[in-house]
Design an enzyme around this catalytic site. Sequence first.
Site, PDB file in Angstrom:
ATOM      1  N   VAL A 182      -5.884   1.554  -6.166  1.00 40.87           N
ATOM      2  CA  VAL A 182      -5.011   1.461  -7.104  1.00 40.87           C
ATOM      3  C   VAL A 182      -3.535   2.203  -6.703  1.00 40.87           C
ATOM      4  CG1 VAL A 182      -3.938   1.534  -9.496  1.00 40.87           C
ATOM      5  CG2 VAL A 182      -6.088   0.568  -9.101  1.00 40.87           C
ATOM      6  N   ASP A 183      -2.383   1.211  -6.466  1.00 35.49           N
ATOM      7  CA  ASP A 183      -1.015   2.102  -6.188  1.00 35.49           C
ATOM      8  C   ASP A 183      -0.277   1.800  -7.644  1.00 35.49           C
ATOM      9  OD1 ASP A 183      -1.664   2.236  -3.498  1.00 35.49           O
ATOM     10  OD2 ASP A 183      -1.161   0.196  -3.231  1.00 35.49           O
ATOM     11  N   VAL A 184      -0.476   1.113  -8.487  1.00 30.89           N
ATOM     12  CA  VAL A 184       0.529   0.820  -9.730  1.00 30.89           C
ATOM     13  C   VAL A 184      -0.572   0.828 -11.049  1.00 30.89           C
ATOM     14  CG1 VAL A 184       2.272  -0.580 -10.959  1.00 30.89           C
ATOM     15  CG2 VAL A 184       2.101  -0.509  -8.437  1.00 30.89           C
ATOM     16  N   ARG A 188      -3.591  -4.468  -6.135  1.00 32.46           N
ATOM     17  CA  ARG A 188      -3.812  -2.960  -6.226  1.00 32.46           C
ATOM     18  C   ARG A 188      -3.104  -2.334  -7.569  1.00 32.46           C
ATOM     19  NH1 ARG A 188      -5.790  -0.424  -2.199  1.00 32.46           N
ATOM     20  NH2 ARG A 188      -4.633   1.787  -2.529  1.00 32.46           N
TER      21      ARG A 188
END
Lengths: 312, 312
Positions: free
Chosen positions: A31-33, A252
């Site tokens: 995960v980025d956000v 993501r």
Amino acid sequence: MDGEISKLTIEEKSSCQILTPQTTVKLLDSVDVFLFDCDGVIWKGDVLIDGVSETLDTLRAMGKKLVFVTNNSTKSRKQYAKKFRSLGISVSEDEIFSSSFAAAMYLKVNEFPKEKKVYVIGEEGILEELELAGFTGLGGPEDGKKTVQLKANYLFEHDENVGAVIVGLDQYINFYKLQYGTLCIRENPGCLFIATNRDAVGHLTDLQEWPGAGCMVAAICGTTQKEPIVVGKPSTFLMDFLLQKFNVPTSRMCMVGDRLDTDILFGQNAGCRTLLVISGVTKVSDLVDPSNHILPEYLTNTLSDVVRLLHD
Amino acid sequence: MDGEISKLTIEEKSSCQILTPQTTVKLLDSVDVFLFDCDGVIWKGDVLIDGVSETLDTLRAMGKKLVFVTNNSTKSRKQYAKKFRSLGISVSEDEIFSSSFAAAMYLKVNEFPKEKKVYVIGEEGILEELELAGFTGLGGPEDGKKTVQLKANYLFEHDENVGAVIVGLDQYINFYKLQYGTLCIRENPGCLFIATNRDAVGHLTDLQEWPGAGCMVAAICGTTQKEPIVVGKPSTFLMDFLLQKFNVPTSRMCMVGDRLDTDILFGQNAGCRTLLVISGVTKVSDLVDPSNHILPEYLTNTLSDVVRLLHD
């Protein structure tokens, strides 16, 4: 794994991944956000949930983008940032996605003409966001004390330059506003009907639920016999907006929430990862109830587990 | 046949029977009870339509039963009888079936306990009819000026003895009433949710339309996520009630109205004869519009034709 969650059957545990040191690493790597619902995840009413502040700091230090999503349209992003600060958390306005902001952004993204006006059935938050986005708002709290006179030869006039009506939660709802919004939608050619959200009820006070924006929106549907464009959860307008802003695929992003039928469903519909915390309205018994068909990808007790488990 | 109606094509004329001396005799012979919509049939706003008074006298002299049906719940039957008198027509309260009366009769027919209370989102007409039927009403105009305070530790209390919420047209609608009605329906076990009608808009003044009961009813549907029991048109509650009262089959009743999607459809659904008059909102062009699929059995310009043609 403590408490309620330990009561899940093996089958239920296999359908959603309970956060452990291992699955937490897996979640964070993918995960980025992070998208957070606020009430029940970050705070309960006016009280911060334990460990939230440190957790957010750690996620930021790891380079994660954070977005705080709320369907409550009564406040603007600026007012929400103030609420975060009052609870001891530093959050920038840019990280907040309220449905009041969403409504203004919907108009901006769709190139709503600046010379047109917007009639608001709702509160200060919507008017503030409209002004910040360069639009002219009418109505709102100011029209809360206006009355009508139903007598012969009385003509209720409305501004023909209104090109959109935004309807959100409005504790000062009255017949004047209902007639104004209805006339704009029915009589102004092409006038948009935008709903901040359609939540039936909301915890406007700590002791009970109150009519939500879904009440006012339904009233306008009832008179106009039209359906609104919804910009808050569970509409995917937020996702389209974030995709443009961060250029990060929804696979993501992770939606963290305490409600199955709004937060988790919303995340799933948009193709996000999902994490249910049971620090809000959903109990483990709701999750395993035979009538429930919405299972999150990940499950844990409270947001701070996301960081705590890394150090276990 | 004069005016607009003469423009109908042969095909359209063959689908509904235009009143002629012959078809008028046929209609009168086949009908024992005439049900009249009021606005657009009997009066327009506060002006009586030409020839109505004499027509009603003649129908009565012929032994026909007359029933005046109105979805407007703001007045009681007594108040409607007064309106009729002010226009020079003598109508007894017994001949009037307003949706305010219908709501009270629904409770009576269904043996609603007298010790329970009824919360009203609506106006004086509903409260008056409840009182006449021996029920205790709460709310209504009195609650129009009440406000709420959304602050910590504030609990909005409601009467747990409310067993029914009646929602009708309410020009004094506010957040207080919406919360009160919602709490009763959501929290009082078995509490009924009754709608006088669901008309989207109505000609509350002569110059324009205003939000109708459908607006307030939709608002309560929005918060409670429940559907109401509807007692006014197009519900067939009226028909069941009249069947009991007159012991006349619906095939010997005729619904006379000026609206296709309420009056005529309502009559058809109940198995009545139907007569459309074009003295109200429906124009001949609406009737022949390709989007319209509702055709009345009989068609004429104005109510007085029913008697005038007998003498032609």
